[in-house]
Design a protein around this motif. Structure first.
Motif, mmCIF file in Angstrom:
data_model
loop_
_atom_site.group_PDB
_atom_site.id
_atom_site.type_symbol
_atom_site.label_atom_id
_atom_site.label_comp_id
_atom_site.label_asym_id
_atom_site.label_seq_id
_atom_site.Cartn_x
_atom_site.Cartn_y
_atom_site.Cartn_z
ATOM 1 N N THR A 211 -1.162 0.671 -6.880
ATOM 2 C CA THR A 211 -1.548 -0.029 -5.649
ATOM 3 C C THR A 211 -2.995 0.297 -5.312
ATOM 4 N N LYS A 212 -3.495 -0.391 -4.284
ATOM 5 C CA LYS A 212 -4.833 -0.072 -3.795
ATOM 6 C C LYS A 212 -4.726 0.266 -2.312
ATOM 7 N N SER A 213 -5.658 1.101 -1.845
ATOM 8 C CA SER A 213 -5.660 1.445 -0.425
ATOM 9 C C SER A 213 -6.371 0.357 0.341
ATOM 10 N N SER A 214 -6.388 0.478 1.664
ATOM 11 C CA SER A 214 -7.075 -0.528 2.469
ATOM 12 C C SER A 214 -8.568 -0.552 2.147
ATOM 13 N N GLU A 215 -9.088 0.547 1.569
ATOM 14 C CA GLU A 215 -10.502 0.589 1.165
ATOM 15 C C GLU A 215 -10.669 0.255 -0.319
ATOM 16 N N THR B 78 0.613 10.338 -0.960
ATOM 17 C CA THR B 78 -0.098 9.798 -2.120
ATOM 18 C C THR B 78 -1.090 8.730 -1.680
ATOM 19 N N GLU C 63 0.872 -1.187 0.000
ATOM 20 C CA GLU C 63 0.000 0.000 0.000
ATOM 21 C C GLU C 63 0.895 1.218 0.000
ATOM 22 N N LEU C 64 0.434 2.283 -0.658
ATOM 23 C CA LEU C 64 1.249 3.495 -0.713
ATOM 24 C C LEU C 64 1.142 4.279 0.590
ATOM 25 N N LEU D 242 -9.309 1.597 -2.967
ATOM 26 C CA LEU D 242 -9.270 2.681 -3.954
ATOM 27 C C LEU D 242 -7.893 2.628 -4.608
ATOM 28 N N LEU D 243 -7.852 2.932 -5.902
ATOM 29 C CA LEU D 243 -6.587 2.843 -6.617
ATOM 30 C C LEU D 243 -5.701 4.044 -6.311
ATOM 31 N N LEU D 244 -4.424 3.781 -6.114
ATOM 32 C CA LEU D 244 -3.436 4.820 -5.893
ATOM 33 C C LEU D 244 -2.220 4.483 -6.725
ATOM 34 N N PRO D 245 -1.655 5.434 -7.459
ATOM 35 C CA PRO D 245 -2.008 6.835 -7.627
ATOM 36 C C PRO D 245 -3.475 7.022 -8.065
#
Lengths: 796, 260
Positions: B191-195, A113, A108-109, B197-200
């Motif tokens: 990547t994806k967040s813990s929820e 960001t 995870e980032l 959501l795509l990041l960047p």
């Protein structure tokens, strides 16, 4: 164990694990680390092939064995890592090969960001490191890293929870930067500062493409360097890597000349590749020592994307300091971070290369504030930061979370203070400024200041700080008060520079205190100081006169090659001047403030407000001019005559009018205009914040005080802010259907606490009905509507 | 362990940036709808387009996987039972397909930083930058999609339109499948967040169904032809009531027809 890299024999690393596992039939979608528990013999067999090919250092199969990636797989981090290390140790039996705990990116980032906090990343790494150490790993390797910030969390976790040697390799793309934009040089100086034992590059590219990147790495560090390239580049048609073991080992030979110490392979390589490397490299001795001897240490600071090399007169922006700056002081007291951040961005745009950040003032917790400002500031500026504090707790909090190599401002020659601050500089790899004063104050003569500088440098070195990271500030005194002592400063600079060979920093403008036309004295004193050897003037980067002196000095002293920067600067400045002249031609009396705001013209609005203030008092200007103009703008927007960008531009123009009024009020020591306090937040789990920020811009420009909690905000933080600021209105934003639940929970919590505030909600998937159903008081379909609601709530 | 790997084809690509970003989508994102933007906004968008094109570092990856329908459970497996697509909408979308493309594309982290900074200094500029980036990622997604289509068409296969996690009742946590099967974190830095959501932020993942030609009607005009399983995907869209495209009688999949 620490000296495993202290050899001139090449250390051979292993090749790919994933590639080998895929060959043995591993299914995609499975966590390969778990195979160490389910099929340990398969893992050991792969490791053993590498040991038998001649690898000396085996990476255990623990790359993604962190709690995030293992969630849902029914195995703990400890179980997977213990099994992984055991499988690798099993393979090394009967050989001299040693085992590394292998750690890849968390998946995870990190902020800003992403949403993962630095502290959470630290905990995730710590869990792996403790497990790895207990399982008997010999080395810790971080590999395939792309975010320097994440690496820093990992390295701190490794150093604070084990004594094992640490190797770090990052992955660079063909533009020589990582996905996160980190440069090789920034990686080298940040990680060497943090006390990593070896630095490397792995994955993404083949030996040919990595070579120039590895060369830059070798030029920027004294540490042993290692490389693990892929087996060439993937063939676009087959997806297979395109070079064979012999070609690979042949291409790797070029790395001998740049002075690497360790090598192996990444994706697409197999034991055969390692065998070929061994046969090419075992007759050779490394040229690492030769490289180390040629290495020239220099003073540098960096963020991941920008390295500042202090080999020319480097401007340090001084403005983020509450001392003598009312608007910064007010911003700190009101927790108004945007003003501080904008001040940082503005200084960079005006030519500052490093930003001094001071968060010390009565009524503010310096430790919390410095931490917060640095965390936020580094999300919007690339320039490195000079942490301005002598409070060890505040410094440590900020040093920990700084992303890059920072500088500390400062210690002085007081032995007690030095013993507290130098260890921090050493631990976090920061450069550090020492002031030539001690418990007895500032010495009058240059010689005595030199003595103190000498004491600082010697003490710093005794604490393990590298000499190139030591900077001396010999202090500027007001020439109107202490003329003789003030004239000693350039002498002291010269003496210290010549005798001690360290860089010099100086706050310049104090020299002219109490004199008229201060800029004349400042500029000429700056010239004297630069001539004596000043490297880093701390100054207001908007001072054009001082900048002219600096840019010309850099040319004349041969530090601006081909006068490149000078030409760039003054060619650009010519354009700026013409716009200024144009602005001056505006007939102040003819500007209609309504027209200026309608067209979004900031400068005109400012001028119009200034001229209105000559006839009216501040509140009249606000109530009869600025607010009505915004109202006109709002109704134009509602009628569809103008659109969102124009509404915002108009609001921003009005803001420049408010700024004029507020500055005038601040001069009279009157509080800034506040038509009501509103808390804004994007709810927990949601990271979409542009909508919320649009609402913020509009509300701010209507004179409301906004407490912006940001995005992904925990329920308790909303509650706390409402209580702390006694806000009568809370605005919550959510953009996803999945986070509407989180919005509902936040509203429920506000009601449960029986807080006396109205709740306003907005966001793409919301509707009036839905807002009612989750017990919000208001639904705002757009930013304009939120301003109407605020008026209704605050009855103004 | 079953062997499924050989069926997987793998592409990792650097994408070509266009010289210009399509304007129509930008202005819709900025709230202009079908209205003519004003001259200041046009200038703003021109400047911001340039900034976005200069800072974007687009990367994309796609792979083709076999899919298996489990109608009794309203589920589809991709490759194996570890990768589950659930919900009626994806079931309908992939009806009749035997394989699918998983694609992922990102503009990279620099764009996020630029927009973040603009929000601090100039909100109007931030809105324009955000709109330009959203438009660019859509354009590039089309570009990758077309490339895939062209390639598979040549092999006698046809494609559905793109379907992303969060459309209809396909849950957001489907992003996990993309992470697992595409290794997108490592390959393109997505990547994806813990929820989930795509990041960047400016990134897209999508599923495209693949059918063999003999399973359906032939493509008559010789042009790129989509299977019409989802002829009106607005029906399943949660945002259809607020949609700027629909307001103007258009469709987000058919942006260019909006302004005729």
């Amino acid at each position: 164990m620490k000296n495993i890299f202290d050899t001139d024999n090449y250390i051979i690393l292993d090749g790919a694990m994933g590639t080998m596992l895929q060959k043995s039939g591993l299914e995609l979608g499975e966590r390969p680390e778990i195979l160490a528990i389910t099929y340990p013999e398969k893992i050991t067999a792969v490791h053993r092939m590498y040991v038998e090919s001649g690898a000396n250092l085996i990476y255990a199969n623990t790359f993604g064995a962190n709690a995030l990636k293992l969630s849902g797989f029914n195995y703990t981090v400890e179980e997977v890592i213990t099994a992984g290390i055991k499988a690798a140790k099993e393979a090394c039996k009967g050989s001299n090969a040693i085992v590394a705990l292998d750690i890849g990116p968390l998946g995870e980032l990190l902020e800003p960001t992403g949403t993962l906090s630095f502290e959470s990343a630290y905990k995730l790494f710590k869990e792996m490191i403790v497990a790895g150490k207990n399982a008997g790993a010999d080395v810790i390797v971080f590999e395939t890293m792309t975010d320097l910030y994440e690496v820093k969390a990992g390295v701190l976790a490794a150093k604070e929870n084990s004594d094992l040697p640490i190797m770090v390799s990052m992955t660079f793309e063909s533009n020589h930067r990582t996905f996160a934009g980190c440069t090789v040089e920034a990686m080298a100086i940040t990680l060497e500062g943090l006390g990593v034992d070896a630095l490397g590059i792995n994955c993404s590219l083949g030996p040919i493409e990595i070579l120039p990147i590895a060369k830059t790495l070798c030029e920027n560090t004294k540490l042993p360097v290692f490389v693990k390239p892929n087996a060439g580049l993937p063939n676009l048609n087959t997806g297979q890597y395109d070079i064979n073991p012999k070609q690979f080992a042949q291409q790797m030979l070029q790395y001998h000349d740049i002075g690497i110490s360790m090598l192996g392979g990444c994706c697409g390589t197999s034991p055969e590749y390692i065998r070929e490397i061994v046969s090419n490299f075992s007759p050779l001795k490394t040229r690492a020592l030769e490289r180390k001897e040629k290495y020239l240490p220099k003073l540098r600071a960096c963020s991941p994307t920008t390295v500042v090399n202090v080999d020319h007169v480097t401007i340090v922006g001084e403005t983020i300091n509450p001392m003598g700056r009312k608007f910064i002081k007010q911003a700190y007291l009101n927790d108004d971070m945007d003003t501080i951040l904008a001040c940082g961005v503005e200084q960079i745009e005006n030519g500052a290369e490093i930003l001094d950040v001071n968060a010390g003032l009565p009524g503010v917790n310096e430790k919390e504030m410095l931490y917060k400002v640095v965390k936020l500031l580094q999300s919007v500026v690339d320039a490195p930061i000079l942490l301005d504090s002598q409070n060890p707790d505040a410094l440590e909090a900020a040093l920990r979370i700084y992303n890059g190599k920072p500088m500390i401002n400062s210690t002085n020659a007081d032995r007690d203070l030095m013993s507290k601050i130098f260890p921090l500089a050493k631990k976090y790899g920061a450069a550090i400024v020492g002031l030539t004063l001690d418990e007895e104050g500032i010495p009058e003569t240059a010689e005595k200041r030199f003595e103190l500088a000498k004491r600082i440098v010697e003490t710093g070195i005794s604490f393990g700080v590298s000499k190139e990271d030591l900077i001396i500030d010999c202090l500027t005194l007001a020439t109107s008060v202490q003329q003789k002592e003030a004239s000693e400063t350039p002498k002291a600079i010269k003496l210290i520079k010549e005798q001690l060979g360290v860089k010099i920093l100086l706050g310049v403008s104090n020299i002219s205190f109490g004199l008229p036309k201060r800029e004349i004295i400042n500029r000429n004193f700056l010239m004297l100081a630069m001539n004596a050897g000043l490297d880093m003037p701390i100054m207001n980067p908007k001072d054009e006169g001082m900048k002219e002196a600096i840019y010309s000095f850099n040319v004349l002293a041969g530090r601006d090659e081909g006068a490149k920067l000078y030409i760039e600067k003054f060619a650009e400045n010519k354009n700026k001047k013409t716009t200024n002249i144009q602005n001056q031609n505006i007939d102040n009396n003819k500007i209609d403030i309504f027209h200026a705001i309608r067209r979004g013209l900031k400068n005109e609005t400012k001028i119009a407000t200034e001229s209105l203030l000559e006839e009216m008092d501040e509140m009249t200007v606000i109530n009869q001019k600025l607010i009505p103009a915004l109202d006109v703008l709002g109704s134009l927007f509602e009628n569809g005559d103008i659109f969102l960008p124009q509404l915002i531009q108009g609001a921003q123009a009005a803001q420049s009018g408010f700024d004029v009024v507020n500055r005038r009020l601040a001069d009279k020591d009157t509080e800034a205009v506040n038509r009501g306090t509103i808390v804004l937040a994007t709810v927990k789990g949601d990271i979409h914040d542009i909508g919320k920020n649009i609402v913020k811009t509009i509300l701010q420009n209507y004179g409301y005080k906004i407490i912006d909690l940001g995005r992904d905000v925990a329920i308790e933080d909303v509650i706390q802010a409402v209580k702390k600021y006694e806000a009568k209105l809370v605005g919550l934003s959510a953009l996803m259907t999945t986070t509407l639940k989180s919005m509902e929970d936040t509203i429920q919590a506000i009601h449960d606490e029986e807080l006396d505030c109205k709740i306003l909600v907005g966001g793409a998937v919301l509707t009036e009905e839905y807002a009612k159903s989750i017990k919000a008081d208001y639904y705002a379909k757009d930013a304009k509507r939120s301003a109407d609601i605020a008026k209704e709530v605050f009855k103004n | 362990m079953k062997k499924g790997l050989l069926l997987v084809r793998f592409y990792n690509m650097d994408i070509k940036l266009p010289n210009k970003i399509k304007k129509e989508f930008i202005y819709t994102c900025m709230g202009f709808g079908m209205n003519e933007p004003d001259i200041d906004s046009i200038k703003l968008v021109e400047g911001c387009s340039k900034i976005i094109l200069e800072s974007a570092q687009p990367k994309a990856i796609y792979k083709i996987f076999p899919i298996f329908f489990k109608y009794d459970e309203d589920k589809i497996y991709i490759l194996n039972e570890k990768n589950i697509l659930s919900g009626k909408s994806i079931l309908k979308h992939l009806e009749g397909c035997s394989q699918c493309v998983l694609m992922a594309i990102t503009l990279g982290q620099q764009i996020d930083k630029i927009i973040r900074k603009a929000q601090l200094m100039d909100m109007a500029k931030a809105i324009a930058l955000d709109a330009c980036a959203s438009s660019l990622i859509e354009d590039l997604c089309d570009q990758v999609n077309e490339q895939i289509t062209e390639e598979l068409m040549g092999k006698g296969q046809r494609l559905t339109t793109r379907f992303s996690p969060g459309y209809g009742d396909l849950p957001l946590y489907t992003q996990k499948i993309f992470s697992n099967l595409l290794d997108m974190e490592r390959k393109i830095g997505l990547t994806k967040s813990s929820e989930y959501l795509l990041l960047p932020r400016k990134s897209i993942t999508a599923i495209i169904g693949i059918k063999n030609l003999d399973e359906n009607l032939y493509n008559k005009d010789g042009k790129i032809y989509y299977i019409e399983n989802e002829e009106n995907s607005c029906d399943i869209c949660l945002r259809k009531e607020q949609c700027e495209f629909r307001k103007n009688g258009g469709h987000c999949l058919n942006k260019q027809n909006l302004y005729k």
